[in-house]
Design an enzyme around this catalytic site. Structure first.
Site, PDB file in Angstrom:
ATOM      1  N   GLU A 151       0.888  -0.384  -4.690  1.00 57.06           N
ATOM      2  CA  GLU A 151      -0.290   0.433  -4.950  1.00 57.06           C
ATOM      3  C   GLU A 151       0.096   1.896  -4.856  1.00 57.06           C
ATOM      4  O   GLU A 151       0.979   2.260  -4.068  1.00 57.06           O
ATOM      5  CB  GLU A 151      -1.386   0.083  -3.926  1.00 57.06           C
ATOM      6  CG  GLU A 151      -2.687   0.838  -4.062  1.00 57.06           C
ATOM      7  CD  GLU A 151      -2.799   2.059  -3.155  1.00 57.06           C
ATOM      8  OE1 GLU A 151      -3.831   2.745  -3.210  1.00 57.06           O
ATOM      9  OE2 GLU A 151      -1.838   2.332  -2.400  1.00 57.06           O
TER      10      GLU A 151
ATOM     11  N   GLU B  93      -4.425   3.776  -8.370  1.00 56.11           N
ATOM     12  CA  GLU B  93      -5.710   4.370  -8.013  1.00 56.11           C
ATOM     13  C   GLU B  93      -5.876   5.749  -8.649  1.00 56.11           C
ATOM     14  O   GLU B  93      -5.036   6.632  -8.488  1.00 56.11           O
ATOM     15  CB  GLU B  93      -5.857   4.515  -6.496  1.00 56.11           C
ATOM     16  CG  GLU B  93      -7.214   5.103  -6.114  1.00 56.11           C
ATOM     17  CD  GLU B  93      -7.438   5.242  -4.626  1.00 56.11           C
ATOM     18  OE1 GLU B  93      -8.340   6.026  -4.245  1.00 56.11           O
ATOM     19  OE2 GLU B  93      -6.715   4.603  -3.835  1.00 56.11           O
TER      20      GLU B  93
ATOM     21  N   HIS C 298       0.834  -1.203   0.000  1.00 60.06           N
ATOM     22  CA  HIS C 298       0.000   0.000   0.000  1.00 60.06           C
ATOM     23  C   HIS C 298       0.870   1.253   0.000  1.00 60.06           C
ATOM     24  O   HIS C 298       1.630   1.502   0.938  1.00 60.06           O
ATOM     25  CB  HIS C 298      -0.882  -0.038   1.250  1.00 60.06           C
ATOM     26  CG  HIS C 298      -1.808   1.103   1.422  1.00 60.06           C
ATOM     27  ND1 HIS C 298      -1.782   1.924   2.527  1.00 60.06           N
ATOM     28  CD2 HIS C 298      -2.807   1.559   0.640  1.00 60.06           C
ATOM     29  CE1 HIS C 298      -2.732   2.830   2.433  1.00 60.06           C
ATOM     30  NE2 HIS C 298      -3.372   2.636   1.294  1.00 60.06           N
TER      31      HIS C 298
ATOM     32  N   HIS D  93      -1.272  10.923  -2.284  1.00 60.69           N
ATOM     33  CA  HIS D  93      -2.554  10.427  -1.797  1.00 60.69           C
ATOM     34  C   HIS D  93      -3.559  11.517  -1.480  1.00 60.69           C
ATOM     35  O   HIS D  93      -4.681  11.520  -1.981  1.00 60.69           O
ATOM     36  CB  HIS D  93      -2.342   9.558  -0.551  1.00 60.69           C
ATOM     37  CG  HIS D  93      -3.616   9.054   0.045  1.00 60.69           C
ATOM     38  ND1 HIS D  93      -4.312   9.754   1.020  1.00 60.69           N
ATOM     39  CD2 HIS D  93      -4.349   7.948  -0.210  1.00 60.69           C
ATOM     40  CE1 HIS D  93      -5.408   9.077   1.342  1.00 60.69           C
ATOM     41  NE2 HIS D  93      -5.454   7.985   0.604  1.00 60.69           N
TER      42      HIS D  93
END
Length: 289
Positions: free
Chosen positions: A66, A149, A39, A81
């Protein structure tokens, strides 16, 4: 050196097999070990979503990582993020009068000036927020695979097409690379757009749709990736009972699992993947079960 590259490539191939047919072992009645994805790289050991973080992820055995992609004021794709730069950079010091320091309000050149490592540790002073292009080159160098993402797509109209263009320019949309790439989002519309633009690409929806709606999501997604706290064995089984956009049973990747007890619990539900900020801890737990 050659032996390390061959070994890394072999592990990556095994990870791809798990991704491409995530429920094959379950149908054979065998115990399946979920794929473990780092992650934001390895954020327990290095500043998240940075090149040092995915380098560290590679060193602790993460063949899959990720990340999160957003867009600058002048249209550059960057890996970060939060929609604000405040938490993970020194933007407040460098640009004190520009609160709330949103990514979309800064140019790529301005973001390139920021220190994205000192907040984590003095050892990482001078670490930068990477562009998506820089990030993809490092993932390739490390022989890793990527769960990408699309972050906050409502803030960045057209970002899906732009991401795909960058991936294509970096050679990531050919057949071999498509086996090493998944694009996901919390936005169903964004996932649907990616699927329509590049039908061969594996896509994932972040969340836990009601069982009654799974067939709708299966039209444009191959994976359903919920928070581990929203999962149950029956839900995972229901997801596996629906075929996704490429005709395979929908897979399930759970996030964010960082301890042994939770990893074993979630693995017991039959998930196909676990997204973890402590991927080495989770892999060790699963090996020892």
């Amino acid at each position: 050196m050659h032996a390390r590259v061959v070994a890394a490539s072999a592990v990556a191939v095994l990870a791809v097999v798990a991704l491409v047919n995530p429920t094959s072992d379950a149908r054979a009645g065998e115990v399946r070990t979920p794929l473990v994805i780092g992650h934001r790289g390895a954020p327990a050991y290095a500043p998240e979503n940075t090149l040092p973080s995915i380098d560290k992820a590679a060193r602790v055995g993460s063949t899959w990582v990720e990340n999160d992609v957003q867009r600058t004021k002048d249209g550059e794709l960057v890996v970060v993020h939060d929609d604000s730069l405040q938490r993970t950079t020194d933007v407040k010091r460098v640009f004190p009068g520009r609160a709330p320091w949103k990514v979309k309000d800064f140019t790529a050149a301005e973001i390139a000036r920021l220190d994205a490592g000192s907040w984590f540790s003095p050892a990482y002073k001078g670490t930068r927020v990477p562009t998506l292009d820089q990030y993809m080159r490092r993932v390739e160098h490390n022989h890793q695979s990527l769960l990408l993402e699309v972050k906050n797509p409502e803030l960045y109209p057209g970002i899906e097409r732009q991401i795909l263009k960058t991936l294509g320019n970096d050679g990531w949309l050919d057949r071999p690379h498509l086996k090493r790439l998944v694009v996901q989002s919390f936005s169903a519309d964004s996932v649907r757009t990616v699927h329509e633009l590049k039908p061969a690409l594996t896509t994932a929806y972040l969340g836990a749709p009601p069982v009654s709606q799974l067939k709708q999501y299966a039209r444009f997604a191959d994976l359903i990736n919920p928070s581990y706290g929203s999962l149950s064995k029956s839900y995972v089984s229901a997801v596996h009972g629906v075929r996704g956009a490429h005709g395979r049973p929908l897979g399930v990747y759970a996030w964010t699992v960082d301890d042994k007890a939770t990893a074993l619990k979630v693995a017991g539900y039959g998930v196909d993947g676990i997204i973890s900020s402590k991927a080495d801890v989770v892999r060790a737990a699963l090996r020892g079960r």
